[in-house]
Design a protein around this motif. Sequence first.
Motif, PDB file in Angstrom:
ATOM      1  N   GLY A 144      30.400  36.832  28.663  1.00 56.00           N
ATOM      2  CA  GLY A 144      31.587  36.544  29.450  1.00 56.00           C
ATOM      3  C   GLY A 144      31.289  36.168  30.885  1.00 56.00           C
ATOM      4  N   ASP A 145      30.295  36.820  31.490  1.00 51.21           N
ATOM      5  CA  ASP A 145      29.981  36.563  32.892  1.00 51.21           C
ATOM      6  C   ASP A 145      29.549  35.117  33.124  1.00 51.21           C
ATOM      7  N   PHE A 146      28.863  34.543  32.139  1.00 51.89           N
ATOM      8  CA  PHE A 146      28.445  33.140  32.238  1.00 51.89           C
ATOM      9  C   PHE A 146      29.673  32.242  32.345  1.00 51.89           C
ATOM     10  N   TYR A 147      30.660  32.451  31.454  1.00 53.29           N
ATOM     11  CA  TYR A 147      31.878  31.624  31.460  1.00 53.29           C
ATOM     12  C   TYR A 147      32.725  31.890  32.708  1.00 53.29           C
ATOM     13  N   TYR A 148      32.731  33.146  33.137  1.00 46.67           N
ATOM     14  CA  TYR A 148      33.490  33.508  34.339  1.00 46.67           C
ATOM     15  C   TYR A 148      32.951  32.747  35.556  1.00 46.67           C
ATOM     16  N   LYS A 149      31.630  32.743  35.718  1.00 48.21           N
ATOM     17  CA  LYS A 149      31.028  32.040  36.858  1.00 48.21           C
ATOM     18  C   LYS A 149      31.298  30.537  36.796  1.00 48.21           C
ATOM     19  N   LYS A 150      31.258  29.987  35.587  1.00 50.77           N
ATOM     20  CA  LYS A 150      31.593  28.566  35.424  1.00 50.77           C
ATOM     21  C   LYS A 150      33.046  28.305  35.815  1.00 50.77           C
ATOM     22  N   GLY A 151      33.922  29.239  35.456  1.00 48.42           N
ATOM     23  CA  GLY A 151      35.335  29.108  35.802  1.00 48.42           C
ATOM     24  C   GLY A 151      35.565  29.168  37.297  1.00 48.42           C
ATOM     25  N   VAL A 152      34.889  30.107  37.968  1.00 49.33           N
ATOM     26  CA  VAL A 152      35.020  30.229  39.423  1.00 49.33           C
ATOM     27  C   VAL A 152      34.502  28.970  40.115  1.00 49.33           C
ATOM     28  N   GLU A 153      33.396  28.446  39.619  1.00 44.78           N
ATOM     29  CA  GLU A 153      32.836  27.210  40.183  1.00 44.78           C
ATOM     30  C   GLU A 153      33.825  26.052  40.045  1.00 44.78           C
ATOM     31  N   ALA A 154      34.433  25.923  38.860  1.00 44.93           N
ATOM     32  CA  ALA A 154      35.417  24.845  38.645  1.00 44.93           C
ATOM     33  C   ALA A 154      36.634  25.058  39.535  1.00 44.93           C
ATOM     34  N   TYR A 155      37.051  26.306  39.696  1.00 48.20           N
ATOM     35  CA  TYR A 155      38.193  26.629  40.553  1.00 48.20           C
ATOM     36  C   TYR A 155      37.920  26.215  42.003  1.00 48.20           C
ATOM     37  N   ARG A 156      36.735  26.551  42.488  1.00 46.45           N
ATOM     38  CA  ARG A 156      36.390  26.205  43.876  1.00 46.45           C
ATOM     39  C   ARG A 156      36.292  24.701  44.085  1.00 46.45           C
ATOM     40  N   ASN A 157      36.014  23.983  43.012  1.00 50.67           N
ATOM     41  CA  ASN A 157      35.955  22.518  43.089  1.00 50.67           C
ATOM     42  C   ASN A 157      37.315  21.866  42.821  1.00 50.67           C
ATOM     43  N   GLY A 158      38.341  22.697  42.677  1.00 54.44           N
ATOM     44  CA  GLY A 158      39.694  22.177  42.483  1.00 54.44           C
ATOM     45  C   GLY A 158      40.000  21.688  41.085  1.00 54.44           C
ATOM     46  N   LYS A 159      39.120  21.997  40.127  1.00 50.31           N
ATOM     47  CA  LYS A 159      39.326  21.568  38.737  1.00 50.31           C
ATOM     48  C   LYS A 159      39.997  22.707  37.964  1.00 50.31           C
ATOM     49  N   LEU A 160      41.305  22.824  38.153  1.00 47.32           N
ATOM     50  CA  LEU A 160      42.022  24.001  37.667  1.00 47.32           C
ATOM     51  C   LEU A 160      42.099  24.064  36.140  1.00 47.32           C
ATOM     52  N   ASP A 161      42.320  22.923  35.500  1.00 42.55           N
ATOM     53  CA  ASP A 161      42.396  22.929  34.029  1.00 42.55           C
ATOM     54  C   ASP A 161      41.069  23.368  33.420  1.00 42.55           C
ATOM     55  N   LYS A 162      39.990  22.855  33.990  1.00 39.30           N
ATOM     56  CA  LYS A 162      38.663  23.231  33.487  1.00 39.30           C
ATOM     57  C   LYS A 162      38.385  24.705  33.775  1.00 39.30           C
ATOM     58  N   ALA A 163      38.784  25.148  34.962  1.00 41.19           N
ATOM     59  CA  ALA A 163      38.602  26.563  35.323  1.00 41.19           C
ATOM     60  C   ALA A 163      39.337  27.478  34.342  1.00 41.19           C
ATOM     61  N   MET A 164      40.535  27.071  33.971  1.00 38.36           N
ATOM     62  CA  MET A 164      41.324  27.886  33.035  1.00 38.36           C
ATOM     63  C   MET A 164      40.636  27.958  31.671  1.00 38.36           C
ATOM     64  N   LYS A 165      40.054  26.857  31.232  1.00 30.75           N
ATOM     65  CA  LYS A 165      39.350  26.863  29.938  1.00 30.75           C
ATOM     66  C   LYS A 165      38.161  27.823  29.958  1.00 30.75           C
ATOM     67  N   TRP A 166      37.396  27.806  31.069  1.00 32.20           N
ATOM     68  CA  TRP A 166      36.250  28.710  31.182  1.00 32.20           C
ATOM     69  C   TRP A 166      36.705  30.167  31.220  1.00 32.20           C
ATOM     70  N   LEU A 167      37.788  30.441  31.982  1.00 33.70           N
ATOM     71  CA  LEU A 167      38.288  31.817  32.071  1.00 33.70           C
ATOM     72  C   LEU A 167      38.791  32.327  30.726  1.00 33.70           C
ATOM     73  N   ASN A 168      39.470  31.470  30.002  1.00 28.82           N
ATOM     74  CA  ASN A 168      39.947  31.874  28.671  1.00 28.82           C
ATOM     75  C   ASN A 168      38.776  32.202  27.751  1.00 28.82           C
ATOM     76  N   LYS A 169      37.693  31.442  27.892  1.00 30.01           N
ATOM     77  CA  LYS A 169      36.500  31.704  27.080  1.00 30.01           C
ATOM     78  C   LYS A 169      35.867  33.039  27.484  1.00 30.01           C
ATOM     79  N   ALA A 170      35.823  33.306  28.789  1.00 25.42           N
ATOM     80  CA  ALA A 170      35.281  34.580  29.271  1.00 25.42           C
ATOM     81  C   ALA A 170      36.089  35.755  28.736  1.00 25.42           C
ATOM     82  N   ILE A 171      37.423  35.613  28.750  1.00 23.43           N
ATOM     83  CA  ILE A 171      38.303  36.678  28.262  1.00 23.43           C
ATOM     84  C   ILE A 171      38.144  36.862  26.759  1.00 23.43           C
ATOM     85  N   GLU A 172      37.938  35.753  26.068  1.00 20.79           N
ATOM     86  CA  GLU A 172      37.707  35.831  24.618  1.00 20.79           C
ATOM     87  C   GLU A 172      36.439  36.640  24.313  1.00 20.79           C
TER      88      GLU A 172
END
Length: 335
Positions: free
Chosen positions: A23-51
């Motif tokens: 999960g931590d791998f996907y979470y970090k990817k999500g945070v990175e996408a969030y900081r880059n303003g890619k919200l849809d991609k960030a949400m996909k990574w976060l959902n994967k982390a939660i899964e």
Amino acid sequence: MQTLEPAEQQARPSNIIPFIPEGDFYYKKGVEAYRNGKLDKAMKWLNKAIEMEPTEVIYHCQKSVIFTEMGSFHKAIYILDDIIKEHGDDYAECFYLLSHNYSKLGYMHDAEKYANLYLEMDPEGDFREQAEELLTYVEAEEEDDELWTTEEEDELIMFQESAFYYLEREEWQFALPILEEMMSMFPEHMLAKHEFAKALFFSGNQKEAVRMEEEHLLSEQVSVYTHVNLAMFYHEMNQFDQRDEHLRLLRNIFPIHEEQHLRIACTFSMTGYYEDAVERFLHLDKRRVKGHASYYKWFSLAAKKAGNGAYAEKLWQEGSRRFSHLTKEDFYWLS
């Protein structure tokens, strides 16, 4: 002929251990996408982390932050509420995030409440300055707000309670004159206009009721009540394409206030979407809605149609004890 391979490939062991991200791998990817303003991609990574790690609270918190950035404040609040219900005050930052989302929706009393709670729990926390700024803003708004006097508020409450009594009993002819007077005395009170349109429709003046709500739809005053009413109206008029357009919007709305949430649940039940209705009813805080006969009436119907007849009957019996117009003998209407 001998095949030449890079040295690192020749040295690679034959028993390769595959990389299985956690999960931590996907979470970090999500945070990175969030900081880059890619919200849809960030949400996909976060959902994967939660899964991968559904109990990791920080993942859910970050998901709420992304919803806030997307403008989906209701969905963010829904997540934060669940965290607080399960973990209490273990995650103080959730109280600030709730406050921020409430302020975005204009619910300043709720925003003030959660900002104060956050500062009590974590006076030197990361969001201290933001919480203090929010409280300063709320205080200034309250000082400027002289629209209602105590006497006017009391009068409005009296009208609301009278109209509510007749609306819950579907005695439209008695509700209409009360609502009409409310609209005259309190022209800024939008709920009275929506209730008037509903009472008008079920009294037989369908065309005018639809016109009123369609007018709200084109203005800046569109609300949950507009979509709820139009979904009901179009259902009754057998205009199912128009009905479904409003139901589609309602599926993505998760109100903060229980009364609005109840309206959506009842609307799904009235329009025959019983599974959706049951899901919404089950998320309600029963303590806050048990004073509504409509809760028992439409939840009973949805439960029965969704296949839980025993629970439906139990609900109806409880409702009939609370409200004389929901008689035990009328349970047959659910069949």
